[in-house]
Scaffold this active site. Structure first.
Site, PDB file in Angstrom:
ATOM      1  N   LYS A 124       0.827  -1.208   0.000  1.00  0.00           N
ATOM      2  CA  LYS A 124       0.000   0.000   0.000  1.00  0.00           C
ATOM      3  C   LYS A 124       0.861   1.258   0.000  1.00  0.00           C
ATOM      4  CE  LYS A 124      -4.082  -2.086   0.323  1.00  0.00           C
ATOM      5  NZ  LYS A 124      -5.079  -1.993  -0.746  1.00  0.00           N
TER       6      LYS A 124
ATOM      7  N   GLU B  76     -10.133   6.164   2.385  1.00  0.00           N
ATOM      8  CA  GLU B  76     -11.032   5.190   2.989  1.00  0.00           C
ATOM      9  C   GLU B  76     -10.179   4.048   3.525  1.00  0.00           C
ATOM     10  OE1 GLU B  76     -10.118   5.084  -0.062  1.00  0.00           O
ATOM     11  OE2 GLU B  76      -9.696   2.974  -0.452  1.00  0.00           O
TER      12      GLU B  76
ATOM     13  N   SER C 140       1.879  -9.635  -0.424  1.00  0.00           N
ATOM     14  CA  SER C 140       1.539  -8.216  -0.417  1.00  0.00           C
ATOM     15  C   SER C 140       1.655  -7.553   0.950  1.00  0.00           C
ATOM     16  CB  SER C 140       0.134  -8.013  -0.975  1.00  0.00           C
ATOM     17  OG  SER C 140      -0.783  -8.818  -0.265  1.00  0.00           O
TER      18      SER C 140
END
Ligand SMILES: Cc1ncc(COP(=O)(O)O)c(C=O)c1O
Ligand SMILES: Cc1ncc(COP(=O)(O)O)c(C=O)c1O
Lengths: 264, 387, 387, 264
Positions: free
Chosen positions: C88, C110, C369
């Site tokens: 991210k 969000e 990830s």
């Protein structure tokens, strides 16, 4: 201040004499200060036939001790036991057999080598056993002990190669403490396979009395090991009885059973 | 920083104060380590695992916003980005490799909050070694999630109920277990502590932090920083960092927790197999260290730190819990980095002394030894309690 | 994977389905992004922050023990080692840079479980931007620690009480806030979702994952792996990974949560500003996705995934909660890596299909990830409950 | 199936006529299915002087709606409202004023553009307002709406540059929905500063009636904005009353106040 002596120490003389007379040695361990009447315990144990007594000086971080001795040490520290207090108490008491203080090096180092040796001597303690002091680190204490006339008991272990065993027994005084098994103090159901071997290996380098300790829990085990060894050190099995509240009489009864099993 | 020789001496400190049962294991370990460390293949393997598995080299990050605020130039050596979240990985990979090389199928380790335990369990999983981690009962309760983490990694966590039931007793228990199992078990000690060769060996495994940082500072600053700072529990991240700068003009500053400042308040003594500075009472009974940061709650420092302090090459300072919480929040807010509470001690000292003991304009390197994820729940409670 | 053009189309999917109030902002953002992305200085800045702050490049780790067990050659692209613990960061650093470039002092975002929220708060702290994170009430309660983390980083967390009070509603609320504050606020969307240019822009920011992995695979394997696998929530880590391999012969496989398999069970529709495959009922009401992994609980996939699936260039599979828990534990035990539950979906598919749909001996790259620290408490409860 | 018509739609004819006669337009919003008697609400509101009514078709993810309309949508979905059910109910009712369905694009897309347009027409709905369908994405729906004879109301926003405003109003039908402020639906204490400006800007490109919506809460605000605009859309203020249980009579009373404030 006592004079430096090159002669045999008092404990070694006494234990050699007993051994040479064909007796097996019983060396019980009692943690100083663990019960209020610990001095009486020492006296009772002596009367019950101990040849010498290990007196534990409690340390906060007892590396080689198992749960029972740890608990006794904690109990003793909880009763505000100090090095000074223990030695003062011993100085004022008549026990009747040679005493060997068993403790960890930091108490010695913190007190100061010479001061510690002198204090032992003044309290009538014959010897010291400091398990975390290997022969590599022994010199400063050995010098002070020699100066103070205190004997130094040393340990040999199943893991010690023969060369180390030889080097250790050459410097040992009083008796050689042969570690019966790899591991910490504590009661065991059976004698370790290593116990007899380590005694035999120690014997090659010395005619000092050799006592086996760590895990000797019953008179039967003591008898078995004493077919080769000169005696036994009995720690956790005795200390557990004291923790259970058996008092001087119980301790005496227990030591008497060892005396009986090993002969007079 | 050199070889402490066969007796493992750093000046007056170090040595090997263990029961005879363990002496052969310590000697064997020293031989094995020296052989391995002289073997380029071992180095290659060690460095390759740290690169492809551990995420090394970790970057040096320049803190622009906090630097502006403090009037210094602050750089962070980012050990928080290493796999498992701290510098601890460097050491456990080295020791796991050595364990494999010695042909032992099992590792044991002590842990306080759980960082070194998780790292050890990680390395054991990677190498397919059995692993048992000793952890004080107080800590297993405080850090139940880390217990689960170690179990997930396939390790057995053994609860230590002796003594104060914290880190210090976990070390004792691990040493005791090592005595009993030394044949097939390596003791993977977590800092530059314990009997020789641990303080030497762990320093060498952590040296990579300082070596990388030195080169990175060279690139960024054209030389060494003015001040090099690291937190000191046992002292492994600090010694690893210092080793890269000891031959420069940089000030070396180790920062302890005020509640466990063995370098400042400790006196020489012997515990856990080494001679060093220890928190202890008049009699020589070891005292417990107490701060908000479990990883710094060691009653002693590594012997080489005691030596560096004695000869004046390194300085030791301390930070209070309150200063540390302030530093923790400051780094999060200004740089988006939530530090572990341990290196937040280093930062707290920097924040307190910027423009004072650290002259304005100085370049300062801090080793950010770990990330703060493990501490967030605790800080949340502390800050909520304080309100 | 190319430029979706001014209308933001990936085949039948994508586009810009937003209220007129937001159209100018979307157009402005597209212009700003295209200008920035054509500017070598922007690339340099982006890559330098990711390197010196974010810990890039992340390594590719070869899983020796798990590979042996599965009969394949398994490589992991280690996004778990990036700062904040997942891929991210790449996206939020890109968007924060763009926010600064557009002269806006504020970002909104969000978040579901909190990963993207923490990453956004991190980037905002680093750049000195104001930050508001929208999070469904159900999630703020489940993830109270992440709320605190964002607050530590200086962000405001706004609890969303509308709709199902989870991620989907947080997106709606963020879009609503964006409508009201678009003048000075950038909406930092967390995946390759939403109106154009988000799916394109976020893919470009995540492309670095695939670009690095491609070169690393080249070095390790002498070419691309046989199979490239990534989990798909919105699909940003997957699209970033795929972008490095789309021009090779590698099979591209996206793995969704069985309880939220929009690529498989979804039908074309429009929500959150994009046309894509969505979980919806007969009428077109959007359904909630439900799995153990909050990060995959998206009712839709990014439009480019819908397109890659439609043209057959990528395949989409799913994994059940049970398979995922198994994969989670397997990686911890065999490799000392605790994965996030999201990429554990990818691993679960690999474990299930090794020797079947994945022929024995295949080389397989999985993008890991994120790290599993965030999930350990939940897995502990799940495993305890299952016993 | 109705024929494709190129002529003005019924709603636009009606609203233009009213506007050209000097009247201001009142366009209330009611969420279909939010209360059991919602059809009666529409009728009551029509009788109270509405010129047209926006009928909300509830959607799970209403991007531009504020809390009040969201709550009404949730209530409606909770009562199992479907697109089909709403349109069937409208087909069977006589409301008396043109209706414009307000919903989000996914319901249109999922139903199918032509099917949706045809269903509206069959139900007597004159127009549709789809806020998440920008002019860039409008074509497929616009074609179907033209085919089905359904007008498409479009929004202009304070943020729309003049060129966009021109492009939007050129394609708008029925009336132009001028967004009074940046933000979601909901009541506001004061009219936004943007409201009048956006109406003036829209006026430059069209002679369609222009109604202002988003945040018009009171008859006073309506009167103020109608100094420039042709009418107002009133949503949250009315829906809140319905959520509070005021029923058809309450709704009618509220709409009547707007009618009164704006003249006959
Ligand atoms: C992040 C971090 N930093 C520092 C320390 C202290 O260890 P050392 O002083 O050996 O670096 C620890 C110990 O757990 C730690 O977790
Ligand atoms: C670790 C991790 N992986 C994957 C995802 C899913 O996002 P995406 O599909 O956009 O990569 C998330 C979302 O929070 C995540 O945290």
């Amino acid at each position: 201040m006592p004079e430096v002596t090159g002669e045999l120490g008092a404990m070694e003389r006494s234990l050699r004499a007993r051994r040479d007379a064909g007796s097996k040695l019983v060396v019980p361990y009692v943690m100083a200060g663990m019960v209020p009447e610990w001095i009486e315990v020492l006296q009772a144990v002596a009367s019950a036939g101990a040849d010498a007594i290990e007196v534990g000086l409690p340390f906060s971080d007892p590396m080689i001790d198992g749960p029972v001795i740890q608990a006794a040490g904690l109990a003793s520290l909880g009763r505000a036991t100090t090095v000074h207090g223990v030695l003062d108490a011993l100085a004022g008491a008549e026990i009747g057999v040679p005493l060997v203080v068993m403790t960890y090096y930091n108490l010695v180092f913190r007190t100061g080598h010479r001061r510690f040796a002198a204090s032992l001597r003044e309290s009538g303690v014959a010897a010291a056993l400091i398990p975390d002091l290997s022969i590599e680190e022994l010199d400063p204490w050995a010098a002070a002990a020699a100066w103070g006339g205190v004997e130094t008991v040393l340990m040999v272990a199943p893991s010690s190669p023969q060369a180390r065993v030889a080097a250790i027994v050459a410097r040992a005084q009083g008796f050689v403490y042969a570690v019966a098994r790899m591991g910490v103090t504590g009661e065991r159901r059976a004698l370790g396979a290593d116990a007899l071997a380590v005694v035999r290996r120690a014997r090659e380098g010395t005619d000092l009395p050799i006592c086996v300790g760590i895990g000797i829990s019953t008179p039967e085990q003591a008898a078995e090991v004493c077919e080769v060894a000169d005696g036994v050190a009995v720690g956790s099995a005795l200390v557990r009885r004291l923790l259970d509240g058996e008092g001087p009489e119980g301790a005496a009864r227990f030591v008497a059973r060892f005396r009986e099993a090993l002969g007079p | 920083m050199g070889d402490p020789g066969p007796t493992g001496r750093f000046g007056d400190f170090g040595g090997r104060y263990v029961p005879e049962s363990l002496m052969p294991a310590c000697l064997e370990l020293e031989v094995a380590f020296r052989e391995a460390w002289a073997d380029p293949e071992f180095h290659r393997h060690f460095e390759s695992i740290l690169a492809t598995y551990g995420g090394r080299p970790t970057p040096v990050t320049e803190c622009h916003r906090l630097s502006d605020r403090l009037g210094i130039r602050l750089l962070l050596k980012r050990e928080d980005l290493a796999h498992t979240g701290s510098h601890k990985l460097n050491n456990v990979i080295g020791q796991a490799l050595l364990t494999e090389r010695m042909g032992k199928p099992r590792m044991i380790a002590e842990t306080g909050a759980g960082q070194h335990g998780v790292a050890s369990a990680t390395a054991a999983a990677l190498f397919g070694l059995e692993c048992t981690v000793f952890m004080g009962e107080v800590d297993t309760q405080r850090q139940a999630l880390n217990v689960f983490r170690m179990e997930l990694l396939g390790a057995e966590v053994r609860t230590v109920t002796s003594g104060s039931r914290t880190l210090k007793d976990a070390v004792n228990e691990a040493l005791r277990e090592w005595v009993a199992t030394v044949e097939d078990t390596h003791y993977c000690l977590g800092s530059v502590m314990g009997p020789h060769p641990f303080p030497y060996m762990v320093r060498e495994f952590q040296r990579i932090v300082g070596t990388e940082a030195r080169a990175q500072c060279e690139a960024l600053l054209g030389g060494a920083p003015d001040v090099v700072v690291a937190c000191v529990g046992g002292g492994s991240n600090a010694i690893g960092t210092f080793s890269g700068f000891v031959d420069t003009g940089a000030r070396l500053v180790g920062v302890e927790a005020a509640g466990g400042a063995a370098a400042t308040n400790g006196v020489p003594g012997v515990v856990h197999g080494m001679k060093s500075r220890l928190l202890q009472d008049e009699d020589g009974q070891i005292l417990e260290a107490l701060s908000i940061s479990a990883g710094l709650d060691s009653p002693g420092i590594g012997p080489e730190h005691a030596h560096l302090g004695a000869i004046g090459r390194a300085e030791y300072r301390s930070a209070t819990d309150e200063e540390v919480l302030g530093a923790f929040s400051a780094l999060a807010e200004t740089e988006g980095i939530i530090p572990a509470l341990e290196p937040a001690h280093g930062l707290a000292w920097i924040i307190a002394e910027a423009g004072r003991d650290i002259p304005a304009g100085s370049s300062v390197l801090l080793t950010l030894s770990g990330r703060g994820d493990k501490d967030v729940a605790q800080v949340r409670e502390l800050l909520a309690g304080g309100r």
